[in-house]
Design a protein around this motif. Structure first.
Motif, PDB file in Angstrom:
ATOM      1  N   LEU A 107       0.829  -1.204   0.000  1.00 54.17           N
ATOM      2  CA  LEU A 107       0.000   0.000   0.000  1.00 54.17           C
ATOM      3  C   LEU A 107       0.870   1.262   0.000  1.00 54.17           C
TER       4      LEU A 107
ATOM      5  N   LEU B 191       2.368   1.646  -3.360  1.00 54.90           N
ATOM      6  CA  LEU B 191       1.341   1.969  -4.343  1.00 54.90           C
ATOM      7  C   LEU B 191       1.001   3.458  -4.312  1.00 54.90           C
ATOM      8  N   TYR B 192       0.821   4.000  -3.089  1.00 52.49           N
ATOM      9  CA  TYR B 192       0.372   5.396  -2.996  1.00 52.49           C
ATOM     10  C   TYR B 192       1.510   6.410  -2.996  1.00 52.49           C
ATOM     11  N   THR B 193       2.762   5.892  -2.926  1.00 54.11           N
ATOM     12  CA  THR B 193       3.877   6.830  -3.062  1.00 54.11           C
ATOM     13  C   THR B 193       4.540   6.666  -4.429  1.00 54.11           C
ATOM     14  N   ASP B 194       3.866   5.851  -5.299  1.00 51.99           N
ATOM     15  CA  ASP B 194       4.324   5.641  -6.672  1.00 51.99           C
ATOM     16  C   ASP B 194       5.765   5.159  -6.793  1.00 51.99           C
TER      17      ASP B 194
ATOM     18  N   LEU C 164      -7.292  -2.263  -6.216  1.00 55.37           N
ATOM     19  CA  LEU C 164      -6.626  -1.013  -5.825  1.00 55.37           C
ATOM     20  C   LEU C 164      -5.637  -0.555  -6.890  1.00 55.37           C
TER      21      LEU C 164
ATOM     22  N   LYS D 263      -5.800   2.841  -9.011  1.00 57.65           N
ATOM     23  CA  LYS D 263      -4.701   3.813  -8.942  1.00 57.65           C
ATOM     24  C   LYS D 263      -4.105   4.086 -10.321  1.00 57.65           C
TER      25      LYS D 263
END
Lengths: 117, 232, 248
Positions: free
Chosen positions: C31, C34-37, C119, C123
């Motif tokens: 996660l 994923l959200y910090t690329d 997710l 994204k």
């Protein structure tokens, strides 16, 4: 209680109880511990403890009252007889030892009196 | 109550129990005696149903030992066998989960007598404490027959009186007790019958008081007579 | 029976807890990446999660075989076999506890995978190389599986059921070694050969049984069902041998 493992254990416990009665440590009519309690307090097998009471009853030294337990006999004559038997046994054992040492009952008696004086 | 019919157990080429026929009756405390490796432990495990006989059978109340007999026969093995993650409390709960005749109250009482507490971890117990725990949890069952393999092993001299009293207090006339030991003197007063086993065979089963009366011989004497020449 | 299962679970729950802990850590890493690329980190954490899913399920089955082995061959087994429970119950508790554990763990990882893929789509909005990777991975096992949710679920089920049947077959091999061949030389080797032979035979059986089913999903479900049936038969056979012959 310590036992001589070569002699029947019921006999040793019975003798110890007899001694308690004739020395007055246990009074006539006194309630004796139940068979199981006797087994536990002496650390002996319950069947052995039961045998102790059977034999004591056979000698009329105690009686079992239904539902009440086992009691020392109130018949003083029986206690006196057991006491007498015990004394005679002790004397006979003593005299036997003295005889081995070459003493007669008379000489043994003299020595006892001298020891007392 | 417990009858062994020609029971035989072999492990590979070794015969551990060799045609043992024996009847054990309720109301008695039996001492099962013999040197190490004589087959006492193997016989008990056969009677507990943990081992399957190579030949013959052991019957409890007339039926071959089975799941049913395990409900009524409390067996204590000489080796520690509790799961390593267990506390003293877990051990009690386990017995309570599986044996209907187990009483947790009686277990607590026995733990107190043995000076053990529920919180102790079985992994951390000394061999003496482990021996006491095994006895406590086994005797907390109101079984018809108890088979204790070497109950005095690892228990110091002073505590043995306590253990003896504890075992005796559950030896009522409708129970059968079988205790194996190589500490013969410890058993002299509490047993009334002795089973002598040598090299997997039954030597004899005797009434101890009768033997003392007739022959003036103690259990320990008889033990020496039977095994003396083999043990030197 | 429930009590026996409770203790079977108690024997293995620490490993399961550890597996869950590691998975949670890997999921958190996923996660985070994923959200910090972080593309590299993302690929790595997906790899780790995939490995965890596969080896987690494998290990749970393996551990159960090890536990049975220990129960039959060490003093700790007295704890189990002195209780008034037949071997059918004792073994049944093991089969059920472990079967459920495998299904729950497999289902858990399947759901987690589905969630993570969703997710990922949300994204990144499109199929990317990771999706291609998953596809490649599944193709290495079975080429005919379409990438639809029901097909993947049926496929997962058949894999898990197959694993359960393999575990129960391993029980049988171990029981044969402990109860029938005890003390004989090469008993470990002989029972391993029996295990391999049975597995080969079951694989062959499954192939024949599903050859004529055109629908892939149905075929997978039938395959899973047959695997569970095989597990049940192996269980009865194993318990029977234990009941009659096992000395602990």
């Amino acid at each position: 209680m310590e036992f001589d493992a070569n002699r029947p254990i019921w006999l040793q416990v019975m003798k110890a109880l007899e001694m308690d009665v004739i020395t007055g440590k246990r009074r006539p009519g006194e309630k004796l511990p139940g068979g199981r309690d006797l087994a536990l307090s002496c650390g002996i097998n319950p069947n052995t403890a039961a045998r102790v009471y059977q034999e004591l009853e056979r000698a009329n030294l105690c009686e079992t009252r239904r539902g009440m337990g086992t009691f020392v006999t109130e018949d003083e004559a029986v206690i006196a007889a057991v006491r007498e038997q015990f004394i005679r046994q002790t004397i006979q054992d003593f005299l036997r030892s003295m005889a081995q040492l070459g003493e007669t009952p008379e000489s043994a008696a003299r020595m006892i009196l001298k020891e007392e004086a | 109550m417990l009858e062994s019919k020609e029971v035989t157990k072999t492990f590979g080429a070794k015969t551990a129990v060799d045609h043992i026929s024996l009847k054990l009756e309720k109301g008695h405390v039996y001492a099962m005696l013999g040197p190490n490796g004589s087959g006492k432990t193997t016989w008990m495990k056969l009677a507990a149903g943990l081992l399957k006989p190579t030949y013959g059978m052991v019957c409890f109340n007339g039926e071959q030992v089975s799941i049913e007999s395990r409900k009524h026969v409390a067996y204590m093995s000489t080796e520690p066998y509790f799961y390593t993650w267990m506390t003293v409390k877990d051990v009690g709960k386990y017995y309570q989960d599986f044996f209907e005749d187990f009483s947790y109250d009686r277990y607590l009482k026995l733990l107190k007598q043995m000076e053990l507490t529920e919180k102790l971890k079985t992994k951390a117990l000394s061999s003496g404490m482990m021996a006491k725990l095994k006895i406590a949890v086994t005797m907390a069952r109101d079984a018809q027959a108890y088979m204790l393999d070497e109950p005095f092993n690892g228990i110091d001299l002073l505590a043995r009186d306590e253990i003896r009293a504890c075992i005796l207090s559950y030896a009522t006339e409708d129970k059968l007790l079988l205790l194996s030991s190589h500490l013969v003197e410890e058993m002299e007063a509490i047993a009334d019958r002795a089973v002598f086993i040598s090299e997997g065979r039954l030597v004899e089963c005797v009434d101890l008081e009768e033997m003392r009366t007739r022959q003036g011989v103690s259990m320990a004497d008889r033990y020496r007579q039977i095994y003396g020449h083999t043990e030197g | 029976m429930f009590k026996l299962m409770k203790y079977e679970f108690r024997k293995t729950w620490i490993t399961k807890l550890i597996l869950l802990g590691i998975t949670a850590a890997a999921e958190a890493a996923f996660l985070f990446n994923l959200y910090t690329d972080k593309e590299d980190g993302l690929a790595a954490s997906i790899g780790i999660l995939t490995v965890l899913a596969i080896f987690g399920v494998l290990f749970i089955g393996l551990q159960s075989v090890i536990t049975l082995h220990r129960d039959m061959n060490t003093k700790q087994g007295y704890m189990l076999f002195m209780t008034p429970n037949s071997c059918y119950k004792v073994l049944g508790a093991k089969v059920l506890e472990n079967g459920l554990s495998i299904l729950v763990t497999g289902g858990f990882f399947f759901a987690l995978g589905a969630l993570d893929i969703t997710l990922l789509f949300a994204k990144q909005g499109q199929l990317n190389q990771i999706w291609q990777m998953i596809q490649d991975f599944i193709k290495t096992i079975n080429e005919e599986i379409p990438l639809t949710a029901d097909a993947l679920a049926a496929f997962t089920f058949s894999l898990l059921a197959d694993w359960i049947s393999i575990v129960v077959t391993a029980y049988l091999a171990d029981v044969i070694s402990a109860a029938l061949l005890n003390g004989k030389s090469f008993n470990g080797v002989i029972s391993f050969v029996i295990f391999l032979a049975l597995n080969w035979a079951f694989g062959w059986l499954l192939g024949i049984a599903t050859r004529s089913i055109p629908n892939v999903v149905t075929s997978m479900l039938v395959q899973g069902g047959i695997s569970l049936l095989i597990a049940a038969v192996m269980y009865v056979l194993t318990a029977q041998i234990m009941e009659k012959k096992l000395s602990v």
